[in-house]
Design a protein around this motif. Sequence first.
Motif, PDB file in Angstrom:
ATOM      1  N   GLU A 160      27.132  -1.392 -51.882  1.00  0.00           N
ATOM      2  CA  GLU A 160      26.307  -0.474 -52.666  1.00  0.00           C
ATOM      3  C   GLU A 160      26.354   0.933 -52.059  1.00  0.00           C
ATOM      4  O   GLU A 160      26.473   1.927 -52.784  1.00  0.00           O
ATOM      5  CB  GLU A 160      24.865  -0.980 -52.702  1.00  0.00           C
ATOM      6  CG  GLU A 160      23.958  -0.166 -53.583  1.00  0.00           C
ATOM      7  CD  GLU A 160      22.565  -0.766 -53.647  1.00  0.00           C
ATOM      8  OE1 GLU A 160      21.593   0.019 -53.632  1.00  0.00           O
ATOM      9  OE2 GLU A 160      22.446  -2.000 -53.705  1.00  0.00           O
ATOM     10  N   ALA A 161      26.285   1.023 -50.745  1.00  0.00           N
ATOM     11  CA  ALA A 161      26.359   2.328 -50.079  1.00  0.00           C
ATOM     12  C   ALA A 161      27.714   2.985 -50.328  1.00  0.00           C
ATOM     13  O   ALA A 161      27.796   4.197 -50.558  1.00  0.00           O
ATOM     14  CB  ALA A 161      26.103   2.169 -48.588  1.00  0.00           C
ATOM     15  N   ALA A 162      28.780   2.197 -50.306  1.00  0.00           N
ATOM     16  CA  ALA A 162      30.125   2.734 -50.561  1.00  0.00           C
ATOM     17  C   ALA A 162      30.228   3.241 -51.997  1.00  0.00           C
ATOM     18  O   ALA A 162      30.825   4.297 -52.244  1.00  0.00           O
ATOM     19  CB  ALA A 162      31.180   1.667 -50.288  1.00  0.00           C
ATOM     20  N   ARG A 163      29.646   2.516 -52.958  1.00  0.00           N
ATOM     21  CA  ARG A 163      29.649   2.954 -54.358  1.00  0.00           C
ATOM     22  C   ARG A 163      28.884   4.261 -54.523  1.00  0.00           C
ATOM     23  O   ARG A 163      29.339   5.178 -55.202  1.00  0.00           O
ATOM     24  CB  ARG A 163      29.036   1.886 -55.267  1.00  0.00           C
ATOM     25  CG  ARG A 163      30.025   0.861 -55.792  1.00  0.00           C
ATOM     26  CD  ARG A 163      29.428   0.047 -56.938  1.00  0.00           C
ATOM     27  NE  ARG A 163      28.164  -0.593 -56.613  1.00  0.00           N
ATOM     28  CZ  ARG A 163      28.043  -1.755 -55.978  1.00  0.00           C
ATOM     29  NH1 ARG A 163      29.111  -2.407 -55.602  1.00  0.00           N
ATOM     30  NH2 ARG A 163      26.854  -2.269 -55.734  1.00  0.00           N
TER      31      ARG A 163
ATOM     32  N   LYS B  99      23.828  -8.094 -46.256  1.00  0.00           N
ATOM     33  CA  LYS B  99      24.450  -6.976 -45.549  1.00  0.00           C
ATOM     34  C   LYS B  99      25.696  -6.502 -46.287  1.00  0.00           C
ATOM     35  O   LYS B  99      25.916  -5.300 -46.445  1.00  0.00           O
ATOM     36  CB  LYS B  99      24.840  -7.380 -44.122  1.00  0.00           C
ATOM     37  CG  LYS B  99      23.687  -7.468 -43.163  1.00  0.00           C
ATOM     38  CD  LYS B  99      24.190  -7.847 -41.778  1.00  0.00           C
ATOM     39  CE  LYS B  99      23.074  -8.039 -40.794  1.00  0.00           C
ATOM     40  NZ  LYS B  99      23.580  -8.433 -39.467  1.00  0.00           N
ATOM     41  N   LYS B 100      26.508  -7.445 -46.752  1.00  0.00           N
ATOM     42  CA  LYS B 100      27.722  -7.103 -47.486  1.00  0.00           C
ATOM     43  C   LYS B 100      27.372  -6.369 -48.781  1.00  0.00           C
ATOM     44  O   LYS B 100      27.993  -5.370 -49.122  1.00  0.00           O
ATOM     45  CB  LYS B 100      28.515  -8.372 -47.793  1.00  0.00           C
ATOM     46  CG  LYS B 100      29.802  -8.120 -48.531  1.00  0.00           C
ATOM     47  CD  LYS B 100      30.540  -9.419 -48.811  1.00  0.00           C
ATOM     48  CE  LYS B 100      31.789  -9.163 -49.633  1.00  0.00           C
ATOM     49  NZ  LYS B 100      32.468 -10.407 -49.990  1.00  0.00           N
ATOM     50  N   ARG B 101      26.361  -6.853 -49.487  1.00  0.00           N
ATOM     51  CA  ARG B 101      25.943  -6.231 -50.736  1.00  0.00           C
ATOM     52  C   ARG B 101      25.461  -4.796 -50.488  1.00  0.00           C
ATOM     53  O   ARG B 101      25.841  -3.874 -51.204  1.00  0.00           O
ATOM     54  CB  ARG B 101      24.834  -7.056 -51.390  1.00  0.00           C
ATOM     55  CG  ARG B 101      24.451  -6.560 -52.782  1.00  0.00           C
ATOM     56  CD  ARG B 101      23.193  -7.226 -53.290  1.00  0.00           C
ATOM     57  NE  ARG B 101      22.011  -6.886 -52.528  1.00  0.00           N
ATOM     58  CZ  ARG B 101      21.369  -5.706 -52.579  1.00  0.00           C
ATOM     59  NH1 ARG B 101      21.828  -4.748 -53.344  1.00  0.00           N
ATOM     60  NH2 ARG B 101      20.286  -5.492 -51.871  1.00  0.00           N
ATOM     61  N   LYS B 102      24.673  -4.602 -49.443  1.00  0.00           N
ATOM     62  CA  LYS B 102      24.171  -3.263 -49.132  1.00  0.00           C
ATOM     63  C   LYS B 102      25.312  -2.326 -48.743  1.00  0.00           C
ATOM     64  O   LYS B 102      25.314  -1.156 -49.126  1.00  0.00           O
ATOM     65  CB  LYS B 102      23.136  -3.332 -48.007  1.00  0.00           C
ATOM     66  CG  LYS B 102      21.806  -3.879 -48.458  1.00  0.00           C
ATOM     67  CD  LYS B 102      20.797  -3.886 -47.339  1.00  0.00           C
ATOM     68  CE  LYS B 102      19.461  -4.426 -47.818  1.00  0.00           C
ATOM     69  NZ  LYS B 102      18.456  -4.406 -46.750  1.00  0.00           N
TER      70      LYS B 102
ATOM     71  N   GLN C 285      30.895   7.094 -53.136  1.00  0.00           N
ATOM     72  CA  GLN C 285      31.994   7.423 -54.039  1.00  0.00           C
ATOM     73  C   GLN C 285      31.476   8.197 -55.249  1.00  0.00           C
ATOM     74  O   GLN C 285      32.098   9.170 -55.679  1.00  0.00           O
ATOM     75  CB  GLN C 285      32.711   6.151 -54.482  1.00  0.00           C
ATOM     76  CG  GLN C 285      33.960   6.413 -55.299  1.00  0.00           C
ATOM     77  CD  GLN C 285      34.657   5.131 -55.685  1.00  0.00           C
ATOM     78  OE1 GLN C 285      34.039   4.068 -55.749  1.00  0.00           O
ATOM     79  NE2 GLN C 285      35.939   5.217 -55.939  1.00  0.00           N
ATOM     80  N   GLN C 286      30.344   7.794 -55.793  1.00  0.00           N
ATOM     81  CA  GLN C 286      29.754   8.497 -56.945  1.00  0.00           C
ATOM     82  C   GLN C 286      29.379   9.927 -56.567  1.00  0.00           C
ATOM     83  O   GLN C 286      29.573  10.854 -57.350  1.00  0.00           O
ATOM     84  CB  GLN C 286      28.533   7.753 -57.463  1.00  0.00           C
ATOM     85  CG  GLN C 286      28.861   6.471 -58.184  1.00  0.00           C
ATOM     86  CD  GLN C 286      27.622   5.674 -58.548  1.00  0.00           C
ATOM     87  OE1 GLN C 286      26.524   5.944 -58.068  1.00  0.00           O
ATOM     88  NE2 GLN C 286      27.793   4.681 -59.401  1.00  0.00           N
ATOM     89  N   GLN C 287      28.830  10.100 -55.365  1.00  0.00           N
ATOM     90  CA  GLN C 287      28.455  11.439 -54.914  1.00  0.00           C
ATOM     91  C   GLN C 287      29.702  12.315 -54.766  1.00  0.00           C
ATOM     92  O   GLN C 287      29.673  13.488 -55.122  1.00  0.00           O
ATOM     93  CB  GLN C 287      27.707  11.367 -53.593  1.00  0.00           C
ATOM     94  CG  GLN C 287      26.324  10.812 -53.716  1.00  0.00           C
ATOM     95  CD  GLN C 287      25.645  10.622 -52.371  1.00  0.00           C
ATOM     96  OE1 GLN C 287      26.280  10.659 -51.325  1.00  0.00           O
ATOM     97  NE2 GLN C 287      24.347  10.384 -52.392  1.00  0.00           N
ATOM     98  N   GLU C 288      30.778  11.739 -54.245  1.00  0.00           N
ATOM     99  CA  GLU C 288      32.012  12.503 -54.076  1.00  0.00           C
ATOM    100  C   GLU C 288      32.590  12.912 -55.425  1.00  0.00           C
ATOM    101  O   GLU C 288      33.062  14.030 -55.590  1.00  0.00           O
ATOM    102  CB  GLU C 288      33.041  11.691 -53.284  1.00  0.00           C
ATOM    103  CG  GLU C 288      32.668  11.512 -51.815  1.00  0.00           C
ATOM    104  CD  GLU C 288      33.586  10.560 -51.059  1.00  0.00           C
ATOM    105  OE1 GLU C 288      34.485   9.941 -51.682  1.00  0.00           O
ATOM    106  OE2 GLU C 288      33.400  10.420 -49.842  1.00  0.00           O
ATOM    107  N   VAL C 289      32.529  12.016 -56.389  1.00  0.00           N
ATOM    108  CA  VAL C 289      33.054  12.305 -57.728  1.00  0.00           C
ATOM    109  C   VAL C 289      32.192  13.367 -58.401  1.00  0.00           C
ATOM    110  O   VAL C 289      32.708  14.296 -59.029  1.00  0.00           O
ATOM    111  CB  VAL C 289      33.124  11.015 -58.583  1.00  0.00           C
ATOM    112  CG1 VAL C 289      33.380  11.342 -60.035  1.00  0.00           C
ATOM    113  CG2 VAL C 289      34.190  10.082 -58.039  1.00  0.00           C
TER     114      VAL C 289
END
Length: 74
Positions: free
Chosen positions: A61-64, A55-58, A67-71
């Motif tokens: 990953e979702a936060a990354r 769950k933590k890994r997912k 962030q990539q989409q925002e950038v």
Amino acid sequence: VTEVLQLSDALRDDILPELGVRLEDHEGLPTVVKLVDKDTLLREREEKKKIEEEKKRKKEEAARKKQQQEVSSL
């Protein structure tokens, strides 16, 4: 208060399973104490840790990805 809760969690999650004791909490009812095979409890504890890690890994990953989409949208 926080320290007491942390100690309670450690007792329930780490110490009692080593002794073959499971505490079961049910909303609105008293806690149930059960004697269970130690190996079963340790196996359950490991499975729970694996699920929590996944769950933590997912979540990370979702936060990354977010962030990539925002950038990339800049």
